[in-house]
Design a protein around this motif. Sequence first.
Motif, short mmCIF file in Angstrom:
data_model
loop_
_atom_site.label_atom_id
_atom_site.label_comp_id
_atom_site.label_asym_id
_atom_site.label_seq_id
_atom_site.Cartn_x
_atom_site.Cartn_y
_atom_site.Cartn_z
N THR A 3 0.83 -1.21 0.00
CA THR A 3 0.00 0.00 0.00
C THR A 3 0.86 1.25 0.00
O THR A 3 0.54 2.24 -0.67
CB THR A 3 -0.93 -0.01 1.23
N TRP A 4 1.95 1.22 0.75
CA TRP A 4 2.87 2.37 0.78
C TRP A 4 3.45 2.64 -0.60
O TRP A 4 3.54 3.79 -1.02
CB TRP A 4 3.98 2.11 1.79
N HIS A 5 3.82 1.58 -1.32
CA HIS A 5 4.35 1.75 -2.67
C HIS A 5 3.29 2.30 -3.61
O HIS A 5 3.58 3.18 -4.44
CB HIS A 5 4.87 0.40 -3.19
N GLN A 6 2.07 1.83 -3.50
CA GLN A 6 1.00 2.34 -4.36
C GLN A 6 0.76 3.82 -4.11
O GLN A 6 0.56 4.60 -5.06
CB GLN A 6 -0.29 1.55 -4.10
N VAL A 7 0.78 4.23 -2.85
CA VAL A 7 0.50 5.63 -2.51
C VAL A 7 1.63 6.53 -2.97
O VAL A 7 1.40 7.56 -3.62
CB VAL A 7 0.25 5.77 -1.00
N THR A 8 2.87 6.17 -2.65
CA THR A 8 4.00 7.07 -2.91
C THR A 8 4.43 7.08 -4.37
O THR A 8 4.94 8.10 -4.84
CB THR A 8 5.19 6.67 -2.03
N ARG A 9 4.24 5.97 -5.10
CA ARG A 9 4.74 5.89 -6.47
C ARG A 9 3.67 6.11 -7.53
O ARG A 9 4.00 6.47 -8.66
CB ARG A 9 5.40 4.53 -6.69
N HIS A 10 2.42 5.90 -7.19
CA HIS A 10 1.37 5.95 -8.22
C HIS A 10 0.25 6.93 -7.90
O HIS A 10 -0.13 7.73 -8.75
CB HIS A 10 0.78 4.54 -8.42
N ILE A 11 -0.29 6.88 -6.70
CA ILE A 11 -1.49 7.68 -6.40
C ILE A 11 -1.13 9.11 -6.06
O ILE A 11 -1.66 10.05 -6.67
CB ILE A 11 -2.29 7.03 -5.24
N LEU A 12 -0.24 9.31 -5.08
CA LEU A 12 0.07 10.67 -4.64
C LEU A 12 0.68 11.53 -5.75
O LEU A 12 0.29 12.70 -5.89
CB LEU A 12 1.00 10.62 -3.43
#
Length: 320
Positions: free
Chosen positions: A223-232
């Motif tokens: 989830t951290w990777h999804q947030v920092t690399r894709h969503i944010l």
Amino acid sequence: MAGSTLASPSAEAGGGAAAPPGPPPGAVAATSPGRETWRRFRHHRLAVASAVLLAVMVVGVVFGPWLWPVRIDEIDFAATLQGPSLAHPFGTDDLGQDILARMLYGGRISLAVGFAAMAVSTVVGILVGALAGMSRRTLDPVLMWVTDLFLSLPQLPLLLLVIYLFRDTLKAVFGLEGGVFVMIVVVIGGLRWMPVARLVRAQFLSLREKEFVEASRAQGASTWHQVTRHILPNAIGPVIVAGTIEVSSAIIAESTLSFLGLGFPPDIPTWGRLLFDAKDHLDVAPHWALFPGGAIFLTVLSINFLGDGLRDALDPRRVI
């Protein structure tokens, strides 16, 4: 001869292999997102002019005291309430103090409060909005309930209450000027994070269902990777625009507190404090209020237009 092919003229002339084919007619060269954003932004002439004006004001208040080395507490009773002149371009106040020197000094504080409060509200808003947007159970409604609760609170009375309760404590910890600065930044930033949180939550709810996020999740990304690399990174554009609006709101809030006499002390001349000191002399010395009021007006106006330009430049659906 059967099965033979004719060599191209370019290959025969060069004695080697044929050159690779060029781009097809009408093809557009790829442009990086940063270059495209700058191209779209510079077409917004009002936003570019506002950015230049804001930069001039920031440079002026940062380096102005070296270019205009007049002490802010220099008293000259022979020059009280004088209008603009060569000796005092912005005039003087009731103690003969140079208004230009006091404005250059106070501009540092007013702009620093605005940008620092914006940073506080943006960071808190991103954290709350991201947690709410990525939560699929009970955390989202709880955080949105807290956000709606803060939105329903009257901000100015709450500002005054917090300042009365914690002003002396912060002054004892950080000193007179530092304590007031920390108090105003924390109070203003702590009461302005709600719009950013709602915006970030809406962006996260939309982006977490996109195909590229689903693909990252299918590959086992945390989830951290999804947030920092894709969503944010894809949600940061609207946040930047909202942050520019928060700067102007924080400057106005600080000016309001100083005008009410609850901000910085009288010997620290912020733009709002200058307006507070000038309110009793508007009939005989209108310049005393016009110049700091004009500085606040131009700063807020330029920041708002800058936000409009960033909004248009970061919106891919808008054709520029």
